[in-house]
Design an enzyme around this catalytic site. Structure first.
Site, PDB file in Angstrom:
ATOM      1  N   GLU A  56       0.828  -1.078  -0.079  1.00 44.39           N
ATOM      2  CA  GLU A  56       0.266   0.016  -0.093  1.00 44.39           C
ATOM      3  C   GLU A  56       0.857   1.138   0.030  1.00 44.39           C
ATOM      4  OE1 GLU A  56      -2.397   0.744   3.387  1.00 44.39           O
ATOM      5  OE2 GLU A  56      -3.105   2.499   2.625  1.00 44.39           O
ATOM      6  N   ASP A 121       9.605   5.717  15.244  1.00 44.40           N
ATOM      7  CA  ASP A 121       9.153   7.170  14.787  1.00 44.40           C
ATOM      8  C   ASP A 121       9.582   7.942  16.166  1.00 44.40           C
ATOM      9  OD1 ASP A 121       8.559   9.576  14.155  1.00 44.40           O
ATOM     10  OD2 ASP A 121       6.367   9.312  14.070  1.00 44.40           O
ATOM     11  N   ASP A 123      10.183  11.992  17.633  1.00 45.54           N
ATOM     12  CA  ASP A 123       9.859  13.335  17.357  1.00 45.54           C
ATOM     13  C   ASP A 123      10.112  14.261  18.388  1.00 45.54           C
ATOM     14  OD1 ASP A 123       7.472  14.247  15.222  1.00 45.54           O
ATOM     15  OD2 ASP A 123       8.532  15.538  16.568  1.00 45.54           O
TER      16      ASP A 123
END
Lengths: 412, 517
Positions: A56, A121, A123
């Site tokens: 995807e 991830d 951040d």
């Protein structure tokens, strides 16, 4: 990655608002984006296979529209679609049992993800409670140090503890980094096992923010111990000197409350109310002094200090991004639409990544050369990525042969 | 059992008095108490065995599920489930005589496979079944002796290798820090600890050298990875002997999930005996409540002479606070309207019979309620003419002289819910969320999160679990004080309104009368 050229233009500020125009995107997608490398990276083989064709992709458009379940038959189709659609960025998701674009032709049960890279991830916005230099989307060399530490700790655990070898770090374009792990054994993990890995790493237990103490069990687990070794020496420089968070009114109260003894905690609050502006260094000493003076026995101050080191500097991970297989993450080499920075991959074992010098910006690239990436500062990151991907594909072919042999043996 | 049923034998033969031929007591078929259930059963069993065995196992699994829904820890679940387990699905240690051992193991084996058939049919059912079976497996593993545990572990095939001497030496510090707490708690259960009351680091370190360590790919022990209870090195988890359960349980649940998926795919070709289909369908609806054994509920044989004389028509109202919510609502209904419709009358009058209101007092109670002064109230004559018979009937004093039992939750929930001006049913099913929430607050549930949990259970259709949770929350302090004093408290889930009442009375008896409701 920097090409080491000393005549490079002076430090540009990553935070400087530079919004790339539609023409910029068009030129970048036409001439710079390394589609073939991304294809190989996700396909694990030269010839298109399900790893890519059933993968995807999601497009985000300038209008804010978000289009999921795109899929492509090969690198060429991938390239043509991106060039034509002109998204402001595209994200990479999981591999499904069928081509995602055909999802409407099958029952919903078929659309369960089969495989995906394991992603992390990190951040800087998650560090706003310790950062004083910047907040929100802003970053500076001081607070980037948190990310550098996070990379060190996570990278060590992923390689030494979990034994992963195929991992690549990518600048997210503004204030953080992503890590993509492509080892076969991790690509096939289900969600509970992905959760297990990220919970192993997430010793702050970011998910349950209501818990005040992180309660590290003693003796420390080897991963905790190793992380502590990495963090310990940085604490004075990064927290006490540079960030100096407890000079601020609202934050010194948090420091006082983090002490697990009511008597000491209220004594500290009282003491600091008289001199709220004192430095973090002096407040850090005050805890020690008052601990001695009041002859506190209810907890060990060394343990508390260790916990504070973890609480202020240990990597803050987004658990859901790593756990959920349906989650998508921005592809390497996309442009951050807010800053114009290219999301370049890097190798922290070669050199610590510096977003202020190592992440080329679209305007900078086009100044260097309008059409040939080989003549720009994108050359180094693309070559780094190509080397990584070639190694990945070669190893994958070998491993696949072994896997198939084992399978054949099992099936007679 | 899953053998294709050969209809041509017209095989609906009833079994003769000696049901099993040839296989009796063949304990070699079940060499160990615990099993991964790799071999399907092959013998024939009676339809009755088929059903009762399955239901017995289902009761155990439902109790486990209920404990899990209520957020019980593994240890608590284990102690709640163990008594039920030893009654319904016992697996005695090998020292017992072998004929009963064979029967026990056979029942365990067959019931597991019957439920596989019932629970393989949807993703949701499969997940529930695997979760509950895995918990059951863990509970049973912990009940094995050390020797039995070792034998069992040796019998299963897992990709683990023993950690070599050299590696043990190299990673000694790491292994010690990962196993420190586990070893410590092991040592705290020894006789030595009873005497000295402390465990030294030397003891722990010495113990470490007696423990076997295995290494295997970390994917096999996600629980130990996520809680950092295992040392990881280059993709391998180093697991101490004492942590094997986690590993085996993961393996068990993966294996079972695969098997269920395979069963589901095979199901259309199984050509089930059509007598089994309704049984299986009923089972997978999962609606079997554990029978509540009323301890000779009040009135026995009709005249009420042996009844509990503590509760009578005059004082029954004082006990309302011990009633479950469904009965409180019925009591309110009858007091407001001086009447109850049929279902409500049945539900409440049998409940009151269950708490010890004898026939005579019951008639008095209902007559007082129905004929009391107020709007819509009726005359005594009308009461005698229209209602007396049915109340006496409930007590077995009229008609067929049947000894009717109070309705359990399953009966109540299987009946249609209340319409306007009706008060029967189960409030966790029938009340609107807002109204239920108000009611619960009136019961003393003030904590919003707790309240939310109950509402959520109701919305998920776990009505009995919701009710049990309410009981626990309302009586938290009393239950704790009992447990502190070492008084036993039954924490299994409530499946019968009278059980709710009995537990309240039990707590009344075993705690200081300081309760402020």
């Amino acid at each position: 990655m920097s090409n080491g050229d000393t005549t490079k233009p002076p430090k540009k500020m990553t935070n400087e608002p530079y919004k790339p125009s539609s023409a910029d995107f068009a030129n970048y997608y036409e001439n710079f984006m390394p589609y073939k490398s991304i294809f190989l990276w996700l396909n694990h083989s030269q010839a298109p296979q399900n790893d890519f064709t059933h993968r995807e992709f999601a497009f985000e458009y300038k209008s804010g529209a978000y289009q999921r379940y795109n899929s492509f038959a090969n690198a060429q189709e991938f390239r043509n679609t991106v060039v034509k659609a002109q998204p402001v960025r595209f994200e990479v998701g999981a591999v499904y049992p069928i081509e995602p674009k055909l999802r409407k032709s099958v029952s919903k049960n078929m659309m369960k993800p089969l495989m995906k890279e394991f992603v992390l991830d990190i951040d800087l916005t998650d560090y706003d409670d310790v950062r004083t230099c910047c907040s929100g989307t802003k970053i500076c060399p001081k607070c980037w140090k948190f990310i550098t530490l996070a990379i060190k700790i996570v990278d060590a655990a992923l390689r030494e503890d979990f034994g992963f070898q195929k991992l690549i770090w990518v600048f997210s374009g503004r204030r953080g980094v992503h890590c993509w792990i492509s080892d076969y054994r991790v690509r096939i993990l289900d969600e509970p096992k992905r959760r297990a890995i990220v919970e192993y790493l997430d010793i702050l237990n970011v998910k349950s923010k209501n818990k005040s103490g992180i309660a590290l069990r003693k003796p420390y687990h080897p991963h905790v111990e190793r992380s502590f070794e990495i963090l310990r020496d940085q604490f004075v420089d990064i927290i006490i000197r540079e960030q100096d968070p407890w000079r601020l009114d609202d934050r010194y109260q948090d420091l006082a409350r983090s002490v697990p003894d009511y008597r000491l905690s209220s004594a500290l609050l009282k003491h600091w109310k008289e001199d709220p502006g004192s430095s973090s260094a002096s407040k850090w000493r005050d805890v020690d002094t008052l601990y001695q003076q009041l002859k506190i026995k209810s907890f060990d101050i060394q343990d508390w200090k260790r916990e504070m080191i973890f609480k202020t500097m240990y990597p803050r991970l987004d658990v859901e991004v790593s756990r959920q297989m349906i989650h998508l993450l921005k592809s390497p080499f996309c442009i951050h639409p807010g800053t114009g920075n290219v999301c370049v991959p890097f190798d922290p074992s070669v050199r610590e990544f510096d977003p202020f010098t190592d992440a080329p910006n679209l305007s900078q690239l086009f100044n260097e050369d309008e059409t040939k990436w080989e003549n720009t500062s994108l050359k180094a990151p693309i070559e780094l990525f190509n080397n990584y991907v070639n190694q990945l594909v070669n190893d994958e072919v070998k491993e696949k042969r072994t896997r198939d042999e084992v399978k054949d043996n099992l099936e007679f | 059992m899953f053998r294709k049923v050969r209809r041509r034998t017209d095989g609906r033969r009833n079994f003769d008095s000696n049901p099993s031929k040839g296989f009796t007591d063949d304990l070699s078929r079940y060499p160990r108490r615990l099993t991964f259930y790799r071999m399907p059963p092959l013998e024939e069993i009676t339809l009755e065995e088929f059903e009762t065995w399955a239901i017995d196992r289902l009761k155990v699994l439902l109790e486990i599920e209920s404990c899990q829904s209520r957020g019980k820890k593994f240890k608590e679940t284990s102690s709640i489930v163990t008594p039920i387990l030893s009654k319904l699905l016992p697996l005695n240690p090998p020292s017992k005589e072998s004929s009963s051992l064979y029967q026990e193991r056979k029942k365990d084996h067959y019931s597991h496979f019957i439920l596989r058939l019932a629970f393989c049919r949807s993703d949701e059912l499969r997940r529930r079944f695997v979760k509950a079976e895995t918990a059951l497996f863990k509970i049973r593993y912990q009940q094995l002796g050390l020797q039995e545990q070792r034998e069992f572990v040796d019998s299963i095939d897992l990709p683990w290798e023993e950690v070599s001497e050299g590696e043990r030496e190299q990673f000694r510090d790491q292994l010690l820090s990962c196993s420190y707490n586990a070893i410590r708690s092991t040592l705290m259960q020894t006789v030595d600890y009873q005497r000295t009351q402390h465990v030294t680091d030397q003891q722990i370190s010495a113990y470490l050298d007696t423990v076997k360590f295995y290494r295997l790919p970390f994917e096999y022990v996600p629980e130990l990875v996520s809680t950092r209870q295992s040392f990881l090195h280059l993709g391998y988890a180093y697991v101490g002997e004492f942590q094997r359960l986690s590993l085996i349980a993961t393996e068990f649940s993966n294996f079972l999930m695969e098997q269920l998926q395979a069963t589901m795919k095979a199901l259309p070709t199984l050509d089930e005996d059509d007598r089994l289909v309704p049984v299986l369908n009923n089972l997978s609806k999962g609606y079997v409540a554990i029978d509540y054994k009323l301890n000779g509920y009040g009135v026995g044989e009709g005249d009420g002479s042996d009844s509990n004389d503590m509760i009578n028509a005059g004082n029954v109202g004082q006990f309302v606070q011990d009633f479950p919510l469904c009965m409180q609502i019925l009591m309110e209904g009858v007091q407001q309207n001086h009447h109850l419709r049929y279902s409500g009358r049945q539900q409440l009058s049998l409940f009151l019979k269950g708490i010890g209101l004898n026939a005579e007092e019951a008639l008095k109670f209902w007559q007082q309620q129905f004929t009391a002064m107020g709007p819509g109230s009726m005359s005594v004559e009308k009461f005698n003419k229209d209602y007396r018979y049915s109340f006496r009937h409930n007590y077995g004093l009229e008609g067929g002289h049947i000894h009717y039992k109070p309705w359990d939750c399953r009966t109540i929930i299987s009946k249609p819910g209340p319409t306007k001006n009706e008060y029967h049913g189960c409030p966790y099913r029938d009340l609107h969320r807002d109204e239920l929430s108000t009611r619960l607050q009136q019961l003393g549930l003030e904590d919003d999160t707790r309240l939310g949990e109950v509402l959520e259970l109701s919305e998920r259709g776990e009505y009995q679990t919701a009710c049990t949770k309410v009981f626990e929350l309302v009586n938290r302090e009393r239950i704790d004080s009992c447990l502190k004093q070492g008084v036993k408290v039954d924490e299994s889930s409530i499946v019968h309104p009278n059980q709710y009442f009995d537990r309240n009375r039990y707590l009344d008896e075993h705690t200081e009368p300081t309760k402020t409701k």
